[in-house]
Design a protein around this motif. Structure first.
Motif, PDB file in Angstrom:
ATOM      1  N   LYS A   2       0.841  -1.205   0.000  1.00  0.00           N
ATOM      2  CA  LYS A   2       0.000   0.000   0.000  1.00  0.00           C
ATOM      3  C   LYS A   2       0.876   1.255   0.000  1.00  0.00           C
ATOM      4  CE  LYS A   2      -3.857  -2.110   2.541  1.00  0.00           C
ATOM      5  NZ  LYS A   2      -4.677  -2.458   1.434  1.00  0.00           N
ATOM      6  N   GLU A   3       1.939   1.222   0.802  1.00  0.00           N
ATOM      7  CA  GLU A   3       2.850   2.372   0.859  1.00  0.00           C
ATOM      8  C   GLU A   3       3.550   2.574  -0.482  1.00  0.00           C
ATOM      9  OE1 GLU A   3       4.541   5.716   1.911  1.00  0.00           O
ATOM     10  OE2 GLU A   3       3.014   4.696   3.092  1.00  0.00           O
ATOM     11  N   LYS A   9       2.170   6.833  -6.719  1.00  0.00           N
ATOM     12  CA  LYS A   9       1.180   7.818  -7.181  1.00  0.00           C
ATOM     13  C   LYS A   9       1.725   9.238  -7.059  1.00  0.00           C
ATOM     14  CE  LYS A   9      -3.641   8.980  -6.904  1.00  0.00           C
ATOM     15  NZ  LYS A   9      -4.917   8.338  -6.786  1.00  0.00           N
ATOM     16  N   VAL A  10       2.278   9.564  -5.908  1.00  0.00           N
ATOM     17  CA  VAL A  10       2.828  10.904  -5.683  1.00  0.00           C
ATOM     18  C   VAL A  10       4.028  11.143  -6.596  1.00  0.00           C
ATOM     19  CG1 VAL A  10       3.999  12.388  -3.985  1.00  0.00           C
ATOM     20  CG2 VAL A  10       1.965  11.072  -3.321  1.00  0.00           C
ATOM     21  N   TYR A  11       4.906  10.173  -6.681  1.00  0.00           N
ATOM     22  CA  TYR A  11       6.109  10.288  -7.517  1.00  0.00           C
ATOM     23  C   TYR A  11       5.727  10.528  -8.980  1.00  0.00           C
ATOM     24  CZ  TYR A  11      10.610   9.018  -9.598  1.00  0.00           C
ATOM     25  OH  TYR A  11      11.785   9.022 -10.312  1.00  0.00           O
ATOM     26  N   GLN A  12       4.773   9.749  -9.474  1.00  0.00           N
ATOM     27  CA  GLN A  12       4.363   9.890 -10.869  1.00  0.00           C
ATOM     28  C   GLN A  12       3.700  11.243 -11.121  1.00  0.00           C
ATOM     29  OE1 GLN A  12       2.340   6.152 -10.937  1.00  0.00           O
ATOM     30  NE2 GLN A  12       4.242   5.050 -11.333  1.00  0.00           N
ATOM     31  N   GLN A  13       2.980  11.761 -10.123  1.00  0.00           N
ATOM     32  CA  GLN A  13       2.413  13.105 -10.247  1.00  0.00           C
ATOM     33  C   GLN A  13       3.526  14.141 -10.306  1.00  0.00           C
ATOM     34  OE1 GLN A  13      -0.098  13.123  -6.782  1.00  0.00           O
ATOM     35  NE2 GLN A  13      -1.917  12.489  -7.928  1.00  0.00           N
ATOM     36  N   GLN A  14       4.524  14.007  -9.427  1.00  0.00           N
ATOM     37  CA  GLN A  14       5.644  14.960  -9.401  1.00  0.00           C
ATOM     38  C   GLN A  14       6.425  14.946 -10.716  1.00  0.00           C
ATOM     39  OE1 GLN A  14       7.723  13.509  -5.941  1.00  0.00           O
ATOM     40  NE2 GLN A  14       6.640  14.894  -4.558  1.00  0.00           N
ATOM     41  N   MET A  15       6.557  13.764 -11.316  1.00  0.00           N
ATOM     42  CA  MET A  15       7.311  13.627 -12.559  1.00  0.00           C
ATOM     43  C   MET A  15       6.446  13.901 -13.797  1.00  0.00           C
ATOM     44  SD  MET A  15      10.333  12.903 -11.473  1.00  0.00           S
ATOM     45  CE  MET A  15      11.211  12.306 -12.895  1.00  0.00           C
ATOM     46  N   ASN A  16       5.147  14.157 -13.571  1.00  0.00           N
ATOM     47  CA  ASN A  16       4.184  14.371 -14.654  1.00  0.00           C
ATOM     48  C   ASN A  16       4.091  13.129 -15.554  1.00  0.00           C
ATOM     49  OD1 ASN A  16       2.213  15.890 -15.944  1.00  0.00           O
ATOM     50  ND2 ASN A  16       3.665  16.802 -17.370  1.00  0.00           N
ATOM     51  N   PHE A  98      -4.400   3.801 -11.448  1.00  0.00           N
ATOM     52  CA  PHE A  98      -5.379   4.373 -12.378  1.00  0.00           C
ATOM     53  C   PHE A  98      -6.743   3.716 -12.181  1.00  0.00           C
ATOM     54  CE2 PHE A  98      -7.673   4.331 -16.409  1.00  0.00           C
ATOM     55  CZ  PHE A  98      -7.713   5.693 -16.714  1.00  0.00           C
ATOM     56  N   PHE A  99      -6.740   2.397 -12.010  1.00  0.00           N
ATOM     57  CA  PHE A  99      -7.985   1.642 -11.839  1.00  0.00           C
ATOM     58  C   PHE A  99      -8.404   1.494 -10.374  1.00  0.00           C
ATOM     59  CE2 PHE A  99      -6.706   0.255 -16.093  1.00  0.00           C
ATOM     60  CZ  PHE A  99      -7.897   0.426 -16.775  1.00  0.00           C
ATOM     61  N   GLU A 100      -7.652   2.142  -9.474  1.00  0.00           N
ATOM     62  CA  GLU A 100      -7.916   2.090  -8.030  1.00  0.00           C
ATOM     63  C   GLU A 100      -7.941   0.660  -7.510  1.00  0.00           C
ATOM     64  OE1 GLU A 100     -11.398   4.483  -7.299  1.00  0.00           O
ATOM     65  OE2 GLU A 100     -10.386   6.314  -7.981  1.00  0.00           O
ATOM     66  N   VAL A 101      -6.980  -0.135  -7.982  1.00  0.00           N
ATOM     67  CA  VAL A 101      -6.818  -1.517  -7.532  1.00  0.00           C
ATOM     68  C   VAL A 101      -5.831  -1.525  -6.375  1.00  0.00           C
ATOM     69  CG1 VAL A 101      -5.893  -3.786  -8.174  1.00  0.00           C
ATOM     70  CG2 VAL A 101      -7.323  -2.518  -9.789  1.00  0.00           C
ATOM     71  N   ASP A 102      -6.228  -2.123  -5.265  1.00  0.00           N
ATOM     72  CA  ASP A 102      -5.345  -2.311  -4.117  1.00  0.00           C
ATOM     73  C   ASP A 102      -4.517  -3.566  -4.393  1.00  0.00           C
ATOM     74  OD1 ASP A 102      -4.279  -3.275  -1.659  1.00  0.00           O
ATOM     75  OD2 ASP A 102      -5.797  -2.164  -0.543  1.00  0.00           O
ATOM     76  N   LEU A 103      -3.257  -3.382  -4.766  1.00  0.00           N
ATOM     77  CA  LEU A 103      -2.418  -4.517  -5.150  1.00  0.00           C
ATOM     78  C   LEU A 103      -2.178  -5.488  -4.003  1.00  0.00           C
ATOM     79  CD1 LEU A 103       0.223  -2.783  -7.429  1.00  0.00           C
ATOM     80  CD2 LEU A 103      -1.515  -4.452  -8.126  1.00  0.00           C
TER      81      LEU A 103
END
Length: 127
Positions: A2-3, A9-16, A98-103
């Motif tokens: 989960k972490e 998610k945050v990293y990918q947002q920061q990197m666009n 993207f699909f809000e799947v909890d891996l």
């Protein structure tokens, strides 16, 4: 896990690097592109394994026993193999987010399903 998904998610947002959600066609193209990139990274895992097997075989040809040769090869490829696994996980997390799947939840649920399958592969025991 989960972490890791939260971090990704945050990293990918920061990197666009997020999957485009503007409309269906852009999301579709973005998902397909990211899937292509994931499969490329999986192929790079295979290349590292190939490198390890080649190192092992070369050492065996030079007179080393196979167990020692393989141990050495695993050490040689370990770091690069880890990088390729990390790349794979990054793309898996991106698509899952993207699909809000909890891996984590999906993983444990799937492992339980596999454990309880009727048609499990049969492995012979060493004698």
């Amino acid at each position: 896990m989960k972490e890791m998904q939260r971090f990704a998610k945050v990293y990918q947002q920061q990197m666009n690097w997020e999957i485009n959600e503007e409309n269906y066609e852009k999301s579709r193209a973005s998902l397909l592109n990211n899937y292509m990139l994931l499969t490329t990274e999986v192929a790079e895992v295979a290349e590292e394994l190939r490198k390890g097997f080649n190192i092992t075989n070369k050492n065996i040809q030079n007179g080393m026993n196979d167990e020692e040769a393989f141990r050495i090869a695993k050490e040689v490829i370990k770091q690069d193999l880890g990088k390729e696994f990390a790349d794979c996980l990054a793309y898996i997390c991106k698509i899952a987010n993207f699909f809000e799947v909890d891996l984590e939840e999906s993983f444990y649920s799937k492992m339980e399903e596999v454990k309880n399958r009727e048609n499990k592969d049969i492995r012979l025991q060493k004698r």
